[in-house]
Structure formats: structure tokens, C-alpha cells
Design a protein around this motif. Sequence first.
Motif, PDB file in Angstrom:
ATOM      1  N   LEU A 170      25.243  36.943  42.841  1.00  0.00           N
ATOM      2  CA  LEU A 170      26.398  36.260  43.428  1.00  0.00           C
ATOM      3  C   LEU A 170      27.264  35.723  42.309  1.00  0.00           C
ATOM      4  CD1 LEU A 170      24.565  34.062  46.088  1.00  0.00           C
ATOM      5  CD2 LEU A 170      25.767  36.200  46.489  1.00  0.00           C
ATOM      6  N   GLU A 171      28.567  35.801  42.467  1.00  0.00           N
ATOM      7  CA  GLU A 171      29.466  35.208  41.480  1.00  0.00           C
ATOM      8  C   GLU A 171      30.397  34.214  42.151  1.00  0.00           C
ATOM      9  OE1 GLU A 171      29.889  38.369  37.863  1.00  0.00           O
ATOM     10  OE2 GLU A 171      31.600  38.104  39.171  1.00  0.00           O
ATOM     11  N   PHE A 172      30.520  33.058  41.524  1.00  0.00           N
ATOM     12  CA  PHE A 172      31.416  32.012  41.983  1.00  0.00           C
ATOM     13  C   PHE A 172      32.559  31.866  40.990  1.00  0.00           C
ATOM     14  CE2 PHE A 172      27.334  30.806  43.760  1.00  0.00           C
ATOM     15  CZ  PHE A 172      27.637  30.309  45.018  1.00  0.00           C
ATOM     16  N   MET A 230      16.889  34.175  42.527  1.00  0.00           N
ATOM     17  CA  MET A 230      18.070  35.026  42.444  1.00  0.00           C
ATOM     18  C   MET A 230      18.971  34.515  41.329  1.00  0.00           C
ATOM     19  SD  MET A 230      20.687  36.014  45.491  1.00  0.00           S
ATOM     20  CE  MET A 230      20.964  37.753  45.617  1.00  0.00           C
ATOM     21  N   LYS A 231      19.700  35.435  40.729  1.00  0.00           N
ATOM     22  CA  LYS A 231      20.648  35.071  39.681  1.00  0.00           C
ATOM     23  C   LYS A 231      22.065  35.270  40.174  1.00  0.00           C
ATOM     24  CE  LYS A 231      17.656  36.014  35.775  1.00  0.00           C
ATOM     25  NZ  LYS A 231      17.533  36.700  34.489  1.00  0.00           N
ATOM     26  N   GLY A 232      22.969  34.617  39.488  1.00  0.00           N
ATOM     27  CA  GLY A 232      24.380  34.738  39.789  1.00  0.00           C
ATOM     28  C   GLY A 232      25.170  34.235  38.606  1.00  0.00           C
ATOM     29  N   GLY A 233      26.469  34.083  38.807  1.00  0.00           N
ATOM     30  CA  GLY A 233      27.290  33.639  37.702  1.00  0.00           C
ATOM     31  C   GLY A 233      28.434  32.748  38.136  1.00  0.00           C
ATOM     32  N   PHE A 234      28.907  31.962  37.177  1.00  0.00           N
ATOM     33  CA  PHE A 234      30.129  31.171  37.307  1.00  0.00           C
ATOM     34  C   PHE A 234      31.139  31.776  36.341  1.00  0.00           C
ATOM     35  CE2 PHE A 234      26.929  27.567  37.836  1.00  0.00           C
ATOM     36  CZ  PHE A 234      27.008  27.546  39.204  1.00  0.00           C
ATOM     37  N   HIS A 235      32.365  31.991  36.801  1.00  0.00           N
ATOM     38  CA  HIS A 235      33.394  32.496  35.897  1.00  0.00           C
ATOM     39  C   HIS A 235      34.712  31.790  36.168  1.00  0.00           C
ATOM     40  CE1 HIS A 235      35.697  34.852  38.855  1.00  0.00           C
ATOM     41  NE2 HIS A 235      34.508  35.121  39.400  1.00  0.00           N
ATOM     42  N   VAL A 236      35.548  31.793  35.151  1.00  0.00           N
ATOM     43  CA  VAL A 236      36.871  31.183  35.285  1.00  0.00           C
ATOM     44  C   VAL A 236      37.973  32.229  35.148  1.00  0.00           C
ATOM     45  CG1 VAL A 236      36.156  28.871  34.549  1.00  0.00           C
ATOM     46  CG2 VAL A 236      36.927  30.525  32.838  1.00  0.00           C
ATOM     47  N   GLN A 237      37.639  33.516  35.283  1.00  0.00           N
ATOM     48  CA  GLN A 237      38.631  34.580  35.138  1.00  0.00           C
ATOM     49  C   GLN A 237      39.620  34.621  36.301  1.00  0.00           C
ATOM     50  OE1 GLN A 237      35.282  35.299  34.730  1.00  0.00           O
ATOM     51  NE2 GLN A 237      35.067  36.123  32.688  1.00  0.00           N
ATOM     52  N   SER A 238      39.236  34.102  37.454  1.00  0.00           N
ATOM     53  CA  SER A 238      40.151  34.040  38.588  1.00  0.00           C
ATOM     54  C   SER A 238      39.946  32.708  39.288  1.00  0.00           C
ATOM     55  CB  SER A 238      39.895  35.200  39.557  1.00  0.00           C
ATOM     56  OG  SER A 238      38.592  35.130  40.086  1.00  0.00           O
ATOM     57  N   ALA A 239      40.907  32.340  40.093  1.00  0.00           N
ATOM     58  CA  ALA A 239      40.837  31.057  40.795  1.00  0.00           C
ATOM     59  C   ALA A 239      39.842  31.137  41.948  1.00  0.00           C
ATOM     60  CB  ALA A 239      42.218  30.692  41.329  1.00  0.00           C
ATOM     61  N   PRO A 240      39.201  30.025  42.264  1.00  0.00           N
ATOM     62  CA  PRO A 240      38.350  30.013  43.463  1.00  0.00           C
ATOM     63  C   PRO A 240      39.188  30.435  44.667  1.00  0.00           C
ATOM     64  CG  PRO A 240      38.005  28.021  42.187  1.00  0.00           C
ATOM     65  CD  PRO A 240      39.174  28.737  41.573  1.00  0.00           C
ATOM     66  N   ARG A 241      38.574  31.182  45.572  1.00  0.00           N
ATOM     67  CA  ARG A 241      39.328  31.694  46.712  1.00  0.00           C
ATOM     68  C   ARG A 241      38.540  31.471  47.996  1.00  0.00           C
ATOM     69  NH1 ARG A 241      37.448  35.984  43.654  1.00  0.00           N
ATOM     70  NH2 ARG A 241      36.062  37.392  44.741  1.00  0.00           N
ATOM     71  N   PRO A 242      39.240  31.426  49.095  1.00  0.00           N
ATOM     72  CA  PRO A 242      38.552  31.299  50.373  1.00  0.00           C
ATOM     73  C   PRO A 242      37.558  32.450  50.550  1.00  0.00           C
ATOM     74  CG  PRO A 242      40.901  30.998  50.645  1.00  0.00           C
ATOM     75  CD  PRO A 242      40.678  31.483  49.240  1.00  0.00           C
ATOM     76  N   GLY A 243      36.474  32.176  51.209  1.00  0.00           N
ATOM     77  CA  GLY A 243      35.468  33.207  51.415  1.00  0.00           C
ATOM     78  C   GLY A 243      34.264  33.007  50.534  1.00  0.00           C
ATOM     79  N   GLY A 244      34.377  32.167  49.522  1.00  0.00           N
ATOM     80  CA  GLY A 244      33.225  31.818  48.712  1.00  0.00           C
ATOM     81  C   GLY A 244      32.872  32.804  47.631  1.00  0.00           C
ATOM     82  N   ALA A 245      31.585  32.909  47.385  1.00  0.00           N
ATOM     83  CA  ALA A 245      31.062  33.691  46.270  1.00  0.00           C
ATOM     84  C   ALA A 245      31.271  35.185  46.482  1.00  0.00           C
ATOM     85  CB  ALA A 245      29.576  33.418  46.109  1.00  0.00           C
TER      86      ALA A 245
END
Length: 116
Positions: free
Chosen positions: A13-15, A50-65
Motif C-alpha cells: 500500500l502507498e500513502f 504487510m509493507k507499504g510506503g509513504f511518499h511526497v511525490q503527489s498530494a494526498p487524494r480522496p480514496g486513500g492509499a
Amino acid sequence: MTASDRNLRLDYLEFAVTDIAAAKAFYGAAFGWRFTDYGPDYCEFDDGRMKGGFHVQSAPRPGGALVILYADDLADARRRVQAAGGTITSELEFPGGRRFHFTDPSGYELAVWTDR
């Protein structure tokens, strides 16, 4: 080639976040997640299952991860997505693999990746 146990299953999952340090502080304190930094714009989290990631390449958007599935054969997964009515929206390579993003018929964005 035989299919792996994770073939065509949810894998990552990516947030999109506005502040990686703040996200790490929150999820670390709230849930005990562990983190691995991959430069200033990306951090992987591990919740022990489970693994996932946090990134700042795009803005948070509706719909979540961003939900990411794994595929042993990325080309086959791409063909299957398109045959089922999905629309490929982007493709990219990164250290350790490559992936494509797609939208399903309802407009949800997901991705499929491989390390092969």
C-alpha cells in the motif's frame, strides 16, 4: 515458471503524505510500525505482516492509499487488466522493480508491480 504464493494478490500500500516525518511519528506511535527510508521523498513502513510506503511525490487524494498487487509476469497482468476493462494510466521503473497503474471501470486507481 510456476506462480509464486503472492502472484496476483494484494502486496503493498502507498500513502501520499504531506510530511513523511509526521506520518512516521503518527504510525509509529499509534501502531508500532517500523520504517526504512529511501531518500527524502520515500519511506517504507512495515507493520509486521504487510509493507507499504509513504511518499511526497503527489498530494494526498480522496480514496486513500494506493493498493498494489504483485505479479510474477507483469506483461500478463497488464493484458489481463486491459482485457477485463481496466485502463492503464502510467508505467514506471524503480530500484528493485517496475509497475503499472490502472483504473478499474469504477475509476479506482490501483497498481501492479514485479521484481522480475
